[in-house]
Write an enzyme that holds these catalytic residues in place. Structure first.
Site, mmCIF file in Angstrom:
data_model
loop_
_atom_site.group_PDB
_atom_site.id
_atom_site.type_symbol
_atom_site.label_atom_id
_atom_site.label_comp_id
_atom_site.label_asym_id
_atom_site.label_seq_id
_atom_site.Cartn_x
_atom_site.Cartn_y
_atom_site.Cartn_z
ATOM 1 N N ASN A 9 0.849 -1.187 0.000
ATOM 2 C CA ASN A 9 0.000 0.000 0.000
ATOM 3 C C ASN A 9 0.890 1.244 0.000
ATOM 4 O O ASN A 9 1.399 1.650 1.046
ATOM 5 C CB ASN A 9 -0.899 -0.038 1.256
ATOM 6 C CG ASN A 9 -1.753 1.203 1.383
ATOM 7 O OD1 ASN A 9 -1.833 2.019 0.472
ATOM 8 N ND2 ASN A 9 -2.393 1.357 2.536
ATOM 9 N N TRP A 10 1.077 1.803 -1.190
ATOM 10 C CA TRP A 10 1.999 2.943 -1.323
ATOM 11 C C TRP A 10 1.392 4.244 -0.796
ATOM 12 O O TRP A 10 2.045 5.280 -0.829
ATOM 13 C CB TRP A 10 2.420 3.123 -2.785
ATOM 14 C CG TRP A 10 3.340 2.059 -3.288
ATOM 15 C CD1 TRP A 10 3.884 1.027 -2.573
ATOM 16 C CD2 TRP A 10 3.854 1.925 -4.622
ATOM 17 N NE1 TRP A 10 4.686 0.262 -3.379
ATOM 18 C CE2 TRP A 10 4.690 0.785 -4.639
ATOM 19 C CE3 TRP A 10 3.689 2.647 -5.811
ATOM 20 C CZ2 TRP A 10 5.360 0.362 -5.787
ATOM 21 C CZ3 TRP A 10 4.346 2.227 -6.958
ATOM 22 C CH2 TRP A 10 5.171 1.096 -6.949
ATOM 23 N N LYS A 11 0.138 4.194 -0.385
ATOM 24 C CA LYS A 11 -0.537 5.398 0.141
ATOM 25 C C LYS A 11 -0.256 6.579 -0.796
ATOM 26 O O LYS A 11 -0.333 6.425 -2.014
ATOM 27 C CB LYS A 11 -0.088 5.674 1.582
ATOM 28 C CG LYS A 11 -0.267 4.443 2.488
ATOM 29 C CD LYS A 11 -0.151 4.745 3.940
ATOM 30 C CE LYS A 11 -0.320 3.441 4.731
ATOM 31 N NZ LYS A 11 -0.417 3.618 6.157
ATOM 32 N N HIS A 91 -9.822 1.311 4.789
ATOM 33 C CA HIS A 91 -8.547 1.531 5.486
ATOM 34 C C HIS A 91 -8.779 2.539 6.620
ATOM 35 O O HIS A 91 -9.582 3.465 6.478
ATOM 36 C CB HIS A 91 -7.500 2.057 4.500
ATOM 37 C CG HIS A 91 -6.128 2.075 5.095
ATOM 38 N ND1 HIS A 91 -5.712 3.081 5.941
ATOM 39 C CD2 HIS A 91 -5.098 1.193 5.000
ATOM 40 C CE1 HIS A 91 -4.475 2.818 6.343
ATOM 41 N NE2 HIS A 91 -4.084 1.679 5.787
ATOM 42 N N GLU A 160 -5.808 -4.724 10.861
ATOM 43 C CA GLU A 160 -4.790 -3.690 11.048
ATOM 44 C C GLU A 160 -5.146 -2.856 12.281
ATOM 45 O O GLU A 160 -5.921 -1.895 12.178
ATOM 46 C CB GLU A 160 -4.742 -2.751 9.837
ATOM 47 C CG GLU A 160 -4.404 -3.412 8.529
ATOM 48 C CD GLU A 160 -3.830 -2.399 7.533
ATOM 49 O OE1 GLU A 160 -2.691 -2.592 7.114
ATOM 50 O OE2 GLU A 160 -4.506 -1.421 7.218
ATOM 51 N N GLY A 166 2.079 2.553 11.083
ATOM 52 C CA GLY A 166 3.057 3.636 11.015
ATOM 53 C C GLY A 166 3.724 3.966 12.343
ATOM 54 O O GLY A 166 4.431 4.966 12.443
ATOM 55 N N SER A 206 2.982 -1.628 10.554
ATOM 56 C CA SER A 206 4.435 -1.575 10.834
ATOM 57 C C SER A 206 5.186 -2.855 10.452
ATOM 58 O O SER A 206 6.185 -3.201 11.090
ATOM 59 C CB SER A 206 4.694 -1.232 12.306
ATOM 60 O OG SER A 206 4.237 0.069 12.584
ATOM 61 N N GLY A 227 2.581 -0.747 4.420
ATOM 62 C CA GLY A 227 2.595 0.647 3.996
ATOM 63 C C GLY A 227 3.998 1.141 3.743
ATOM 64 O O GLY A 227 4.625 0.793 2.729
HETATM 65 P P1 PGA Z 1 2.430 0.706 7.721
HETATM 66 O O1 PGA Z 1 0.983 0.848 7.088
HETATM 67 O O2 PGA Z 1 3.036 -0.551 7.184
HETATM 68 O O3 PGA Z 1 3.159 1.943 7.255
HETATM 69 O O4 PGA Z 1 2.272 0.664 9.198
HETATM 70 C C1 PGA Z 1 0.142 -0.265 6.944
HETATM 71 C C2 PGA Z 1 -1.171 0.166 6.366
HETATM 72 O O5 PGA Z 1 -1.605 1.290 6.638
HETATM 73 O O6 PGA Z 1 -1.801 -0.588 5.621
#
Ligand code: PGA
Length: 245
Positions: A9-11, A91, A160, A166, A206, A227
């Site tokens: 998930n590159w956001k 999400h 999640e 994050g 994370s 992410g």
């Molecule tokens: P993260 O995000 O790996 O940066 O914690 C995961 C997500 O939001 O799907």
């Protein structure tokens, strides 16, 4: 051994130039990525470029979509606007920042399913909810939007915990196992064995190359929604290297 899926998930981390740069690096080391179950989720505006530059057959998904398929919805993106394999729905960043409630998420899930795209429904509690012992009721409510039967469609539920996203604060394997077991039991009460065979469970929050091996040992995990570590090619490569064919 089960095949682990890596969903990247590159956001909103990568613009078009950096998305293409990522794909160029991936193409240059494509042997590592071939035959692995990987789904890339670029931002909407970069999906076309990512598809055009990829030299291997990886799945591409959307990070979100509109409930509607077409019409006067300025700034929104239809699931049908480009050919994709999968779409993330619900999400926590959509739930919290964009105030998407269960009704909106149910609508999006329905749109994705009826468009023959595979949804990844994200669920999970905030730290406050966890501290208030509300985790199970939050999961129940987030799961309550699932359709009565899947009619042969695939579905992924990504657990999640919001406090793990994050933050570098990854729950213990025991905690993840306990939550996935809870989710699985709820699904068993809702679905036939045929539908259950079409449902995968992911963990997200994370995940990186340092904790992946340990997390893979959680039996109920079929894949990871990743992410920030997935948007950096070197870190992504270190993750994918650990995934068996
Ligand atoms: P993260 O995000 O790996 O940066 O914690 C995961 C997500 O939001 O799907």
């Amino acid at each position: 051994m089960k095949k682990i899926t890596i969903a990247a998930n590159w956001k909103m981390y990568l613009d078009e130039v950096s998305s293409i740069d990522f794909i160029d690096k991936l193409n240059a080391e494509k042997e590592l990525f071939i035959n692995k179950d990987i789904i890339l989720f670029p931002s909407h505006a970069c999906i076309r470029s990512v598809k055009d530059h990829l030299n291997i057959d990886l799945k591409i998904g959307m990070q979100d979509c509109d409930i509607h398929n077409k019409g006067a919805y300025t700034g929104s993106t239809s699931i049908g606007s480009i050919d994709i394999h999968s779409c993330i729905v619900g999400h926590s960043e959509r739930r919290i920042i964009y105030k998407e409630n269960n009704d909106v998420i149910a609508g999006k899930l329905g749109t994705v399913l009826s468009s023959k795209v595979d949804p990844i429904l994200c669920i999970g509690e905030t730290l406050q909810e966890k501290n208030d012992n509300l985790t199970e009721s939050i999961i129940d409510s987030q799961i309550s939007i699932l359709p009565k039967d899947l009619n042969g469609r695939k579905l992924t539920i990504a657990y999640e915990p919001v406090w793990a996203i994050g933050s570098g604060d990854v729950p213990s394997n025991e905690y993840i196992h306990q939550m996935l077991s809870y989710i699985k039991n709820r699904l068993k009460s809702l679905y036939s064995d045929t539908d259950l065979n079409n449902i995968k469970l992911f963990y997200g929050g994370s995940v990186d190359a340092n904790n992946l091996q340990d997390l893979i040992s959680v039996e109920l995990i079929d894949g990871f929604l990743i992410g920030s570590a997935s948007a950096n090619f070197e870190k992504f490569k270190d993750i994918v290297k650990q995934i068996k064919l």
